[in-house]
Motif scaffolding. Structure first.
Motif, mmCIF file in Angstrom:
data_model
loop_
_atom_site.group_PDB
_atom_site.id
_atom_site.type_symbol
_atom_site.label_atom_id
_atom_site.label_comp_id
_atom_site.label_asym_id
_atom_site.label_seq_id
_atom_site.Cartn_x
_atom_site.Cartn_y
_atom_site.Cartn_z
ATOM 1 N N GLY A 193 0.816 -1.208 0.000
ATOM 2 C CA GLY A 193 0.000 0.000 0.000
ATOM 3 C C GLY A 193 0.850 1.259 0.000
ATOM 4 O O GLY A 193 0.525 2.239 -0.682
ATOM 5 N N LEU A 194 1.941 1.257 0.769
ATOM 6 C CA LEU A 194 2.852 2.403 0.788
ATOM 7 C C LEU A 194 3.543 2.575 -0.562
ATOM 8 O O LEU A 194 3.724 3.703 -1.046
ATOM 9 C CB LEU A 194 3.887 2.227 1.893
ATOM 10 N N ASN A 195 3.911 1.466 -1.173
ATOM 11 C CA ASN A 195 4.536 1.535 -2.498
ATOM 12 C C ASN A 195 3.571 2.114 -3.531
ATOM 13 O O ASN A 195 3.968 2.900 -4.403
ATOM 14 C CB ASN A 195 4.996 0.147 -2.942
ATOM 15 N N ALA A 196 2.292 1.729 -3.442
ATOM 16 C CA ALA A 196 1.279 2.267 -4.356
ATOM 17 C C ALA A 196 1.094 3.765 -4.129
ATOM 18 O O ALA A 196 0.920 4.533 -5.090
ATOM 19 C CB ALA A 196 -0.040 1.524 -4.173
ATOM 20 N N ALA A 197 1.122 4.186 -2.863
ATOM 21 C CA ALA A 197 1.010 5.616 -2.555
ATOM 22 C C ALA A 197 2.147 6.395 -3.205
ATOM 23 O O ALA A 197 1.926 7.467 -3.786
ATOM 24 C CB ALA A 197 1.011 5.824 -1.040
ATOM 25 N N TYR A 198 3.340 5.873 -3.110
ATOM 26 C CA TYR A 198 4.500 6.543 -3.714
ATOM 27 C C TYR A 198 4.340 6.637 -5.225
ATOM 28 O O TYR A 198 4.638 7.674 -5.833
ATOM 29 C CB TYR A 198 5.772 5.779 -3.362
ATOM 30 N N ARG A 199 3.855 5.574 -5.832
ATOM 31 C CA ARG A 199 3.708 5.544 -7.292
ATOM 32 C C ARG A 199 2.752 6.604 -7.796
ATOM 33 O O ARG A 199 3.014 7.279 -8.793
ATOM 34 C CB ARG A 199 3.223 4.156 -7.735
ATOM 35 N N VAL A 200 1.614 6.784 -7.131
ATOM 36 C CA VAL A 200 0.574 7.665 -7.673
ATOM 37 C C VAL A 200 0.827 9.141 -7.358
ATOM 38 O O VAL A 200 0.222 10.017 -7.988
ATOM 39 C CB VAL A 200 -0.827 7.267 -7.169
ATOM 40 N N LEU A 201 1.720 9.435 -6.409
ATOM 41 C CA LEU A 201 1.993 10.827 -6.080
ATOM 42 C C LEU A 201 2.952 11.462 -7.085
ATOM 43 O O LEU A 201 3.860 10.807 -7.602
ATOM 44 C CB LEU A 201 2.596 10.933 -4.679
ATOM 45 N N LYS A 202 2.739 12.747 -7.322
ATOM 46 C CA LYS A 202 3.668 13.530 -8.132
ATOM 47 C C LYS A 202 4.949 13.773 -7.333
ATOM 48 O O LYS A 202 4.925 13.750 -6.102
ATOM 49 C CB LYS A 202 3.053 14.890 -8.491
ATOM 50 N N PRO A 203 6.057 14.029 -8.003
ATOM 51 C CA PRO A 203 7.238 14.493 -7.264
ATOM 52 C C PRO A 203 6.881 15.739 -6.453
ATOM 53 O O PRO A 203 6.261 16.671 -6.975
ATOM 54 C CB PRO A 203 8.243 14.802 -8.383
ATOM 55 N N GLY A 204 7.248 15.750 -5.201
ATOM 56 C CA GLY A 204 6.856 16.831 -4.307
ATOM 57 C C GLY A 204 5.547 16.575 -3.602
ATOM 58 O O GLY A 204 5.132 17.361 -2.746
ATOM 59 N N GLY A 205 4.883 15.469 -3.943
ATOM 60 C CA GLY A 205 3.603 15.133 -3.343
ATOM 61 C C GLY A 205 3.743 14.665 -1.907
ATOM 62 O O GLY A 205 4.801 14.197 -1.483
ATOM 63 N N ILE A 206 2.649 14.784 -1.154
ATOM 64 C CA ILE A 206 2.640 14.489 0.272
ATOM 65 C C ILE A 206 1.837 13.230 0.572
ATOM 66 O O ILE A 206 0.700 13.083 0.112
ATOM 67 C CB ILE A 206 2.027 15.658 1.068
#
Length: 294
Positions: A193-206
């Motif tokens: 789930g954390l890996n998926a969160a990282y994938r969908v966020l833009k660079p600079g995303g929170i």
């Protein structure tokens, strides 16, 4: 811009945490193909269905459930969570793309948009409320009709059935802010789930997570544990005629990693984690975790 603000305002240093339980069994055991469902070991491929049954059972009483589990303080925690993020499109800036995962009832989503509107006059940012459970989403849609956002000509809130471990309907690098409140501990594979969160966020995303955690005072932890394992299942039986679901929810809190361990998992997903990575709320009954995709 958002990332710089979060990093600059981070004040996590000096917070204490005590590991009260072993975290060695919170992840799936690939050899045995089992994982925990509360204190029980179940086949990995059955946990999603079992958790789904719990939340289908409690969907209509979700706020009551959280009131019972937190003595009503969850409403203050969520308000603090939203104000801590303090995100919204600034004058002349691009609107934001929010994603609230495991947010079926919509309270975090409504709060984020309300903060953006009232503080930054942001009436353009949009949010997807993603939840694996359709009953929770249906409850959120009902609540949406009683908000100011239901009367906008173009709805800025979308309800989407999605597995938070996969998020296959969410494109890579597409979201500015990912939130999840009291949901990630129910994932079969938290790291996925954390890996998926990282994938969908833009660079600079929170990435921002609010979750029940480990109480950092042994005496208070003993009191809280006694309350949790004796009073909460009983209240589940009396309020919702559902003792088993509440028993699972109490056990799921105990099985969740400590604050330090969870912060390290966020780092493992690729996020920059400011300071120690979390803010304890109410002596660690809950904690806010922040990560930034650089």
């Amino acid at each position: 811009m958002i990332a710089q603000k979060i990093i600059k305002s981070a004040s996590f240093g000096g917070m204490r945490t005590i590991r009260m339980f072993s975290n060695s069994s919170f992840a799936s055991d690939e050899k045995q193909q089992t994982t925990h469902f509360g204190f029980k070991q179940v086949p990995v491929d059955s946990k999603e269905h079992l958790v789904g049954n719990v939340f289908s059972s409690v969907a209509s009483n979700y706020d009551i459930m959280n009131d019972v589990m937190s003595l009503g303080v969850h409403r203050l925690w969520k308000d603090h969570f939203i104000k801590k993020l303090d995100v919204g499109a600034r004058p002349g800036g691009e609107p934001l793309e929010f994603l609230d995962v495991a947010g079926g009832t919509g309270d975090i989503a409504f709060g984020l948009l309300d903060n953006a509107l009232s503080k930054y006059s942001d009436n353009k940012s949009k949010i997807i409320v993603a939840d694996i459970n359709q009953d929770m989403l249906n409850e959120g849609k009902k609540r949406f009709l009683n908000t100011k956002f239901a009367y906008e000509s173009n709805s800025r809130i979308e309800f989407l059935q999605q597995n938070g471990q996969v998020l296959d309907k969410i494109p890579d690098n597409s979201k500015d802010v990912y939130t999840i409140a009291f949901g990630i501990r129910n994932f079969t594979d938290i790291q996925a789930g954390l890996n998926a969160a990282y994938r969908v966020l833009k660079p600079g995303g929170i990435f921002a997570c609010l979750e029940f955690s480990k109480v950092n005072n042994p005496i208070l932890d003993s009191i809280y544990s006694n309350y949790s394992f004796t009073f909460l299942p009983l209240m589940g039986q009396l309020i919702a005629n559902d003792r088993e679901s509440y028993q699972y929810l109490v056990e799921s809190i105990k099985k969740f990693p400590s604050q330090d361990k969870f912060a390290s998992m966020i780092r493992e997903a690729g996020f920059y984690v400011p300071g120690v990575g979390y803010e304890n709320l109410s002596f660690g009954i809950a904690a806010i975790h922040i990560g930034v995709k650089l």
